[in-house]
Design a protein around this motif. Sequence first.
Motif, PDB file in Angstrom:
ATOM      1  N   ARG A 174       0.493  -1.843  11.364  1.00  0.00           N
ATOM      2  CA  ARG A 174      -0.511  -0.935  11.908  1.00  0.00           C
ATOM      3  C   ARG A 174      -0.989  -0.018  10.795  1.00  0.00           C
ATOM      4  O   ARG A 174      -0.282   0.211   9.813  1.00  0.00           O
ATOM      5  CB  ARG A 174       0.028  -0.145  13.091  1.00  0.00           C
ATOM      6  N   ASP A 175      -2.218   0.474  10.968  1.00  0.00           N
ATOM      7  CA  ASP A 175      -2.814   1.376   9.993  1.00  0.00           C
ATOM      8  C   ASP A 175      -2.504   2.824  10.364  1.00  0.00           C
ATOM      9  O   ASP A 175      -2.496   3.187  11.545  1.00  0.00           O
ATOM     10  CB  ASP A 175      -4.334   1.196   9.937  1.00  0.00           C
ATOM     11  N   VAL A 176      -2.243   3.642   9.354  1.00  0.00           N
ATOM     12  CA  VAL A 176      -2.044   5.077   9.532  1.00  0.00           C
ATOM     13  C   VAL A 176      -2.806   5.790   8.431  1.00  0.00           C
ATOM     14  O   VAL A 176      -3.187   5.184   7.430  1.00  0.00           O
ATOM     15  CB  VAL A 176      -0.539   5.477   9.478  1.00  0.00           C
ATOM     16  N   GLY A 177      -3.033   7.073   8.602  1.00  0.00           N
ATOM     17  CA  GLY A 177      -3.701   7.866   7.580  1.00  0.00           C
ATOM     18  C   GLY A 177      -5.139   8.147   7.950  1.00  0.00           C
ATOM     19  O   GLY A 177      -5.578   7.923   9.072  1.00  0.00           O
ATOM     20  N   THR A 178      -5.868   8.637   6.978  1.00  0.00           N
ATOM     21  CA  THR A 178      -7.266   9.013   7.188  1.00  0.00           C
ATOM     22  C   THR A 178      -8.186   7.841   6.863  1.00  0.00           C
ATOM     23  O   THR A 178      -7.766   6.851   6.263  1.00  0.00           O
ATOM     24  CB  THR A 178      -7.626  10.208   6.289  1.00  0.00           C
ATOM     25  N   ALA A 179      -9.456   7.986   7.229  1.00  0.00           N
ATOM     26  CA  ALA A 179     -10.437   6.923   6.986  1.00  0.00           C
ATOM     27  C   ALA A 179     -10.618   6.652   5.496  1.00  0.00           C
ATOM     28  O   ALA A 179     -10.826   5.509   5.084  1.00  0.00           O
ATOM     29  CB  ALA A 179     -11.772   7.289   7.623  1.00  0.00           C
ATOM     30  N   ASP A 180     -10.535   7.686   4.671  1.00  0.00           N
ATOM     31  CA  ASP A 180     -10.738   7.490   3.233  1.00  0.00           C
ATOM     32  C   ASP A 180      -9.458   7.108   2.486  1.00  0.00           C
ATOM     33  O   ASP A 180      -9.508   6.735   1.318  1.00  0.00           O
ATOM     34  CB  ASP A 180     -11.380   8.735   2.607  1.00  0.00           C
ATOM     35  N   CYS A 181      -8.312   7.197   3.145  1.00  0.00           N
ATOM     36  CA  CYS A 181      -7.033   6.825   2.508  1.00  0.00           C
ATOM     37  C   CYS A 181      -6.071   6.365   3.593  1.00  0.00           C
ATOM     38  O   CYS A 181      -5.277   7.147   4.110  1.00  0.00           O
ATOM     39  CB  CYS A 181      -6.463   8.010   1.729  1.00  0.00           C
ATOM     40  N   HIS A 182      -6.154   5.089   3.951  1.00  0.00           N
ATOM     41  CA  HIS A 182      -5.256   4.614   5.007  1.00  0.00           C
ATOM     42  C   HIS A 182      -4.175   3.705   4.424  1.00  0.00           C
ATOM     43  O   HIS A 182      -4.369   3.035   3.415  1.00  0.00           O
ATOM     44  CB  HIS A 182      -6.033   3.934   6.148  1.00  0.00           C
ATOM     45  N   VAL A 211       7.823  -8.701   3.863  1.00  0.00           N
ATOM     46  CA  VAL A 211       6.478  -8.529   4.394  1.00  0.00           C
ATOM     47  C   VAL A 211       5.773  -7.489   3.538  1.00  0.00           C
ATOM     48  O   VAL A 211       6.254  -6.368   3.387  1.00  0.00           O
ATOM     49  CB  VAL A 211       6.523  -8.072   5.874  1.00  0.00           C
ATOM     50  N   GLY A 212       4.653  -7.871   2.979  1.00  0.00           N
ATOM     51  CA  GLY A 212       3.902  -6.970   2.115  1.00  0.00           C
ATOM     52  C   GLY A 212       3.017  -6.018   2.907  1.00  0.00           C
ATOM     53  O   GLY A 212       2.545  -6.345   3.992  1.00  0.00           O
ATOM     54  N   PHE A 213       2.825  -4.825   2.345  1.00  0.00           N
ATOM     55  CA  PHE A 213       1.933  -3.845   2.951  1.00  0.00           C
ATOM     56  C   PHE A 213       1.438  -2.897   1.864  1.00  0.00           C
ATOM     57  O   PHE A 213       1.984  -2.869   0.754  1.00  0.00           O
ATOM     58  CB  PHE A 213       2.597  -3.081   4.101  1.00  0.00           C
ATOM     59  N   GLY A 214       0.391  -2.160   2.161  1.00  0.00           N
ATOM     60  CA  GLY A 214      -0.177  -1.247   1.183  1.00  0.00           C
ATOM     61  C   GLY A 214      -0.080   0.193   1.637  1.00  0.00           C
ATOM     62  O   GLY A 214      -0.146   0.487   2.833  1.00  0.00           O
ATOM     63  N   THR A 215       0.080   1.091   0.682  1.00  0.00           N
ATOM     64  CA  THR A 215       0.098   2.521   0.977  1.00  0.00           C
ATOM     65  C   THR A 215      -0.922   3.225   0.101  1.00  0.00           C
ATOM     66  O   THR A 215      -1.221   2.789  -1.011  1.00  0.00           O
ATOM     67  CB  THR A 215       1.490   3.149   0.743  1.00  0.00           C
ATOM     68  N   CYS A 216      -1.450   4.302   0.624  1.00  0.00           N
ATOM     69  CA  CYS A 216      -2.425   5.118  -0.089  1.00  0.00           C
ATOM     70  C   CYS A 216      -1.867   6.532  -0.205  1.00  0.00           C
ATOM     71  O   CYS A 216      -1.342   7.085   0.762  1.00  0.00           O
ATOM     72  CB  CYS A 216      -3.747   5.133   0.684  1.00  0.00           C
ATOM     73  N   HIS A 217      -1.979   7.095  -1.396  1.00  0.00           N
ATOM     74  CA  HIS A 217      -1.507   8.459  -1.644  1.00  0.00           C
ATOM     75  C   HIS A 217      -2.642   9.258  -2.279  1.00  0.00           C
ATOM     76  O   HIS A 217      -3.224   8.831  -3.280  1.00  0.00           O
ATOM     77  CB  HIS A 217      -0.296   8.466  -2.587  1.00  0.00           C
ATOM     78  N   LEU A 218      -2.951  10.398  -1.687  1.00  0.00           N
ATOM     79  CA  LEU A 218      -3.935  11.301  -2.274  1.00  0.00           C
ATOM     80  C   LEU A 218      -3.200  12.367  -3.066  1.00  0.00           C
ATOM     81  O   LEU A 218      -2.309  13.043  -2.549  1.00  0.00           O
ATOM     82  CB  LEU A 218      -4.777  11.972  -1.187  1.00  0.00           C
ATOM     83  N   GLU A 219      -3.542  12.474  -4.322  1.00  0.00           N
ATOM     84  CA  GLU A 219      -2.967  13.494  -5.197  1.00  0.00           C
ATOM     85  C   GLU A 219      -4.135  14.299  -5.758  1.00  0.00           C
ATOM     86  O   GLU A 219      -4.742  13.926  -6.755  1.00  0.00           O
ATOM     87  CB  GLU A 219      -2.141  12.845  -6.298  1.00  0.00           C
ATOM     88  N   GLY A 220      -4.472  15.375  -5.037  1.00  0.00           N
ATOM     89  CA  GLY A 220      -5.663  16.154  -5.393  1.00  0.00           C
ATOM     90  C   GLY A 220      -6.898  15.333  -5.069  1.00  0.00           C
ATOM     91  O   GLY A 220      -7.075  14.879  -3.948  1.00  0.00           O
ATOM     92  N   ALA A 221      -7.736  15.090  -6.065  1.00  0.00           N
ATOM     93  CA  ALA A 221      -8.941  14.281  -5.861  1.00  0.00           C
ATOM     94  C   ALA A 221      -8.697  12.814  -6.209  1.00  0.00           C
ATOM     95  O   ALA A 221      -9.600  11.988  -6.102  1.00  0.00           O
ATOM     96  CB  ALA A 221     -10.077  14.837  -6.715  1.00  0.00           C
ATOM     97  N   THR A 222      -7.470  12.476  -6.613  1.00  0.00           N
ATOM     98  CA  THR A 222      -7.152  11.118  -7.037  1.00  0.00           C
ATOM     99  C   THR A 222      -6.482  10.343  -5.906  1.00  0.00           C
ATOM    100  O   THR A 222      -5.536  10.826  -5.283  1.00  0.00           O
ATOM    101  CB  THR A 222      -6.208  11.146  -8.260  1.00  0.00           C
TER     102      THR A 222
END
Length: 169
Positions: free
Chosen positions: A117-125, A65-76
């Motif tokens: 389910r979605d987790v994280g912040t609105a700008d990086c979920h 099952v595919g899913f996506g992750t978001c990682h914030l590294e500083g401003a990137t």
Amino acid sequence: MNSISKTLGAIAICASAIANASAASPAQQVDVSFYKDGHLVSAGTSIIAHEFGQSPFAYSSGTHVGFGTCHLEGATMRLQSESRFVGLSLVVKPVDVDANRVRLSVTAQDTEFVGKRDVGTADCHSEVVDVKGLEATNVTLDVADGQSVDVPLGDAHYRLVLKLHHADL
């Protein structure tokens, strides 16, 4: 003619050395029987040959099952695509082997997909894949030659039996 005799003699010596090494440390066999609610769901064998290394018994039936992750590294922000296996999977891997005993690492899974389910912040979920079912990872046990062992999986619905014996090659 003399070089042929020397070559045949060298081959005979090598064959004798291989036969003696095999007799000194015979291959072992692990019989694997995996049950769910009393019904056999997977069975097989794995040969453990000391001089050739060890390979695991592996069985799987399921899907990713595919899913996506978001990682914030500083401003990137970095987005990454990942997947999680859902289904039936069994791996029995030799960790340490001697003439009369084998230490095995067992990973057993029988899961079903519950949802994402979605987790994280609105700008990086990110997404999380939820599953339910058996997930027993890296259960280590020692099995002696001729011994049959029930692997503790932590779920009464499942039974995994391993039997070690010398292989009849």
